[in-house]
Write a protein that holds these residues in place. Structure first.
Motif, PDB file in Angstrom:
ATOM      1  N   TYR A 140       0.839  -1.206   0.000  1.00 26.67           N
ATOM      2  CA  TYR A 140       0.000   0.000   0.000  1.00 26.67           C
ATOM      3  C   TYR A 140       0.869   1.250   0.000  1.00 26.67           C
ATOM      4  O   TYR A 140       0.627   2.198  -0.753  1.00 26.67           O
ATOM      5  CB  TYR A 140      -0.937   0.001   1.209  1.00 26.67           C
ATOM      6  CG  TYR A 140      -1.792   1.243   1.302  1.00 26.67           C
ATOM      7  CD1 TYR A 140      -3.055   1.287   0.726  1.00 26.67           C
ATOM      8  CD2 TYR A 140      -1.324   2.397   1.944  1.00 26.67           C
ATOM      9  CE1 TYR A 140      -3.829   2.427   0.790  1.00 26.67           C
ATOM     10  CE2 TYR A 140      -2.086   3.538   2.017  1.00 26.67           C
ATOM     11  CZ  TYR A 140      -3.340   3.555   1.440  1.00 26.67           C
ATOM     12  OH  TYR A 140      -4.098   4.693   1.501  1.00 26.67           O
ATOM     13  N   ARG A 141       1.900   1.267   0.834  1.00 29.68           N
ATOM     14  CA  ARG A 141       2.767   2.447   0.923  1.00 29.68           C
ATOM     15  C   ARG A 141       3.565   2.639  -0.363  1.00 29.68           C
ATOM     16  O   ARG A 141       3.807   3.771  -0.787  1.00 29.68           O
ATOM     17  CB  ARG A 141       3.682   2.328   2.136  1.00 29.68           C
ATOM     18  CG  ARG A 141       2.947   2.449   3.465  1.00 29.68           C
ATOM     19  CD  ARG A 141       3.908   2.594   4.634  1.00 29.68           C
ATOM     20  NE  ARG A 141       4.554   1.326   4.963  1.00 29.68           N
ATOM     21  CZ  ARG A 141       4.068   0.437   5.820  1.00 29.68           C
ATOM     22  NH1 ARG A 141       2.901   0.658   6.425  1.00 29.68           N
ATOM     23  NH2 ARG A 141       4.721  -0.682   6.082  1.00 29.68           N
ATOM     24  N   ARG A 142       3.954   1.541  -1.002  1.00 28.70           N
ATOM     25  CA  ARG A 142       4.641   1.661  -2.286  1.00 28.70           C
ATOM     26  C   ARG A 142       3.713   2.240  -3.347  1.00 28.70           C
ATOM     27  O   ARG A 142       4.106   3.110  -4.127  1.00 28.70           O
ATOM     28  CB  ARG A 142       5.172   0.289  -2.720  1.00 28.70           C
ATOM     29  CG  ARG A 142       6.344  -0.204  -1.885  1.00 28.70           C
ATOM     30  CD  ARG A 142       6.550  -1.698  -2.051  1.00 28.70           C
ATOM     31  NE  ARG A 142       6.883  -2.076  -3.410  1.00 28.70           N
ATOM     32  CZ  ARG A 142       6.711  -3.294  -3.919  1.00 28.70           C
ATOM     33  NH1 ARG A 142       6.194  -4.262  -3.155  1.00 28.70           N
ATOM     34  NH2 ARG A 142       7.057  -3.555  -5.161  1.00 28.70           N
ATOM     35  N   ILE A 143       2.459   1.770  -3.365  1.00 26.62           N
ATOM     36  CA  ILE A 143       1.488   2.307  -4.321  1.00 26.62           C
ATOM     37  C   ILE A 143       1.280   3.797  -4.083  1.00 26.62           C
ATOM     38  O   ILE A 143       1.229   4.592  -5.028  1.00 26.62           O
ATOM     39  CB  ILE A 143       0.150   1.547  -4.210  1.00 26.62           C
ATOM     40  CG1 ILE A 143       0.313   0.116  -4.721  1.00 26.62           C
ATOM     41  CG2 ILE A 143      -0.946   2.265  -4.981  1.00 26.62           C
ATOM     42  CD1 ILE A 143      -0.921  -0.753  -4.534  1.00 26.62           C
ATOM     43  N   GLU A 144       1.172   4.171  -2.814  1.00 32.93           N
ATOM     44  CA  GLU A 144       1.004   5.599  -2.495  1.00 32.93           C
ATOM     45  C   GLU A 144       2.193   6.402  -3.001  1.00 32.93           C
ATOM     46  O   GLU A 144       2.035   7.497  -3.558  1.00 32.93           O
ATOM     47  CB  GLU A 144       0.844   5.779  -0.987  1.00 32.93           C
ATOM     48  CG  GLU A 144       0.581   7.226  -0.586  1.00 32.93           C
ATOM     49  CD  GLU A 144       0.272   7.382   0.881  1.00 32.93           C
ATOM     50  OE1 GLU A 144       0.045   8.541   1.310  1.00 32.93           O
ATOM     51  OE2 GLU A 144       0.252   6.362   1.610  1.00 32.93           O
ATOM     52  N   GLY A 145       3.404   5.851  -2.857  1.00 29.22           N
ATOM     53  CA  GLY A 145       4.585   6.543  -3.343  1.00 29.22           C
ATOM     54  C   GLY A 145       4.605   6.657  -4.855  1.00 29.22           C
ATOM     55  O   GLY A 145       4.913   7.723  -5.405  1.00 29.22           O
ATOM     56  N   TRP A 146       4.272   5.567  -5.552  1.00 25.73           N
ATOM     57  CA  TRP A 146       4.250   5.610  -7.016  1.00 25.73           C
ATOM     58  C   TRP A 146       3.205   6.598  -7.515  1.00 25.73           C
ATOM     59  O   TRP A 146       3.477   7.388  -8.432  1.00 25.73           O
ATOM     60  CB  TRP A 146       3.941   4.218  -7.576  1.00 25.73           C
ATOM     61  CG  TRP A 146       5.003   3.208  -7.344  1.00 25.73           C
ATOM     62  CD1 TRP A 146       6.352   3.432  -7.269  1.00 25.73           C
ATOM     63  CD2 TRP A 146       4.830   1.802  -7.114  1.00 25.73           C
ATOM     64  NE1 TRP A 146       7.010   2.266  -7.022  1.00 25.73           N
ATOM     65  CE2 TRP A 146       6.111   1.243  -6.917  1.00 25.73           C
ATOM     66  CE3 TRP A 146       3.718   0.953  -7.070  1.00 25.73           C
ATOM     67  CZ2 TRP A 146       6.312  -0.116  -6.707  1.00 25.73           C
ATOM     68  CZ3 TRP A 146       3.904  -0.394  -6.840  1.00 25.73           C
ATOM     69  CH2 TRP A 146       5.193  -0.927  -6.659  1.00 25.73           C
ATOM     70  N   ALA A 147       2.002   6.558  -6.935  1.00 21.26           N
ATOM     71  CA  ALA A 147       0.947   7.472  -7.363  1.00 21.26           C
ATOM     72  C   ALA A 147       1.315   8.914  -7.070  1.00 21.26           C
ATOM     73  O   ALA A 147       1.099   9.812  -7.907  1.00 21.26           O
ATOM     74  CB  ALA A 147      -0.371   7.102  -6.676  1.00 21.26           C
ATOM     75  N   SER A 148       1.871   9.171  -5.884  1.00 18.52           N
ATOM     76  CA  SER A 148       2.267  10.535  -5.525  1.00 18.52           C
ATOM     77  C   SER A 148       3.324  11.067  -6.474  1.00 18.52           C
ATOM     78  O   SER A 148       3.253  12.222  -6.925  1.00 18.52           O
ATOM     79  CB  SER A 148       2.783  10.577  -4.086  1.00 18.52           C
ATOM     80  OG  SER A 148       1.774  10.187  -3.166  1.00 18.52           O
ATOM     81  N   ALA A 149       4.313  10.222  -6.809  1.00 13.07           N
ATOM     82  CA  ALA A 149       5.372  10.658  -7.719  1.00 13.07           C
ATOM     83  C   ALA A 149       4.807  10.977  -9.095  1.00 13.07           C
ATOM     84  O   ALA A 149       5.187  11.975  -9.722  1.00 13.07           O
ATOM     85  CB  ALA A 149       6.436   9.567  -7.824  1.00 13.07           C
ATOM     86  N   ALA A 150       3.887  10.148  -9.575  1.00 12.23           N
ATOM     87  CA  ALA A 150       3.297  10.381 -10.888  1.00 12.23           C
ATOM     88  C   ALA A 150       2.475  11.664 -10.904  1.00 12.23           C
ATOM     89  O   ALA A 150       2.528  12.451 -11.853  1.00 12.23           O
ATOM     90  CB  ALA A 150       2.419   9.196 -11.285  1.00 12.23           C
ATOM     91  N   MET A 151       1.735  11.919  -9.814  1.00 12.72           N
ATOM     92  CA  MET A 151       0.915  13.132  -9.766  1.00 12.72           C
ATOM     93  C   MET A 151       1.755  14.377  -9.584  1.00 12.72           C
ATOM     94  O   MET A 151       1.448  15.439 -10.135  1.00 12.72           O
ATOM     95  CB  MET A 151      -0.127  12.999  -8.645  1.00 12.72           C
ATOM     96  CG  MET A 151      -1.209  11.982  -8.956  1.00 12.72           C
ATOM     97  SD  MET A 151      -2.516  11.868  -7.713  1.00 12.72           S
ATOM     98  CE  MET A 151      -1.661  10.972  -6.397  1.00 12.72           C
ATOM     99  N   CYS A 152       2.856  14.264  -8.840  1.00 13.79           N
ATOM    100  CA  CYS A 152       3.750  15.416  -8.680  1.00 13.79           C
ATOM    101  C   CYS A 152       4.454  15.746  -9.988  1.00 13.79           C
ATOM    102  O   CYS A 152       4.689  16.917 -10.302  1.00 13.79           O
ATOM    103  CB  CYS A 152       4.789  15.123  -7.600  1.00 13.79           C
ATOM    104  SG  CYS A 152       4.120  15.142  -5.918  1.00 13.79           S
ATOM    105  N   ALA A 153       4.774  14.707 -10.762  1.00 12.36           N
ATOM    106  CA  ALA A 153       5.429  14.940 -12.049  1.00 12.36           C
ATOM    107  C   ALA A 153       4.542  15.719 -12.997  1.00 12.36           C
ATOM    108  O   ALA A 153       5.023  16.428 -13.875  1.00 12.36           O
ATOM    109  CB  ALA A 153       5.825  13.594 -12.676  1.00 12.36           C
ATOM    110  N   ALA A 154       3.225  15.571 -12.809  1.00 13.29           N
ATOM    111  CA  ALA A 154       2.304  16.307 -13.681  1.00 13.29           C
ATOM    112  C   ALA A 154       2.310  17.792 -13.366  1.00 13.29           C
ATOM    113  O   ALA A 154       1.854  18.592 -14.177  1.00 13.29           O
ATOM    114  CB  ALA A 154       0.899  15.749 -13.529  1.00 13.29           C
TER     115      ALA A 154
END
Length: 213
Positions: free
Chosen positions: A199-213
């Motif tokens: 779950y924490r890895r998914i949160e990190g991946w999603a956060s990184a993708a949204m921040c990149a936007a």
């Protein structure tokens, strides 16, 4: 067609041409006899029906071409791209930690078999074994529950032993539902055992993708 009494809109619907073209073609022809109001309405309805039948075919073909062209532009996904897309899909459709309930567990629910298959691919890329998953069918009690169960077993290529008892939604006879018939299979809930770290890895991946936007 004009001599037979068809109006401009009916000829347009039948031939698939512009109204101005029809007007130019028939301007020297005598006016057809006047119809009653009921006849005129019926002809108008039939003309509109024929037009939209033809128009739907054109639009469906254009839609299919647009979808195919877009799919070709994506091509095969790398593992990194699967992780990014899967994390975003989870952040849209999956269970998330929200106070006062602060547990962290990967739970994903959806009715789209294509998205469910993709999420299973995402979990595999993330290192999750199929044996660590449980499935649960959520469906209205008035539906064909056994058929839905078999449908999701096939979608997931999973044995019945990994499925828990279906969760049934009570049927309200006063509700006019569209999700009925043979194409209705309810939703599938996928749960991952001992998944707080995932779950924490998914949160990190999603956060990184949204921040990149």
């Amino acid at each position: 067609m004009r001599i037979q009494g068809l109006g401009y809109n009916e000829i347009v619907a039948e031939l698939g041409v512009s109204k101005s073209s029809v007007s130019l073609w028939v301007r020297d022809l005598p006016q057809p006899p006047r119809m009653s109001g009921a006849e005129g309405r019926q002809r108008s309805i039939e003309g509109a029906r024929r037009y939209w039948e033809r128009e739907r075919q054109v639009r469906d073909a254009q839609r299919a071409a647009d979808v195919a062209r877009a799919a070709e532009g994506v091509g095969d996904l790398s593992d990194r791209e699967v992780l990014i897309a899967g994390a975003i899909a989870y952040w849209c459709e999956g269970g998330k930690r929200r106070p006062p309930v602060n547990y962290e567990r990967v739970i994903f629910m959806n009715s789209d078999p294509g998205l469910v298959r993709f999420f299973l691919r995402f979990l595999a890329v993330a290192g999750v074994l199929r044996s660590e998953l449980t499935y649960n069918v959520n469906i209205h009690e008035s539906a064909d529950i056994e058929a839905a169960q078999r449908f999701w077993e096939e979608v997931c290529s999973a044995p019945r032993s990994q499925f828990t008892k279906p969760t049934l939604k009570r049927h309200n006879p006063k509700t006019n539902r569209n999700n009925t018939g043979e194409g209705y299979h309810g939703c599938l809930r996928i749960s991952v055992y001992r998944s707080s770290a995932l779950y924490r890895r998914i949160e990190g991946w999603a956060s990184a993708a949204m921040c990149a936007a």
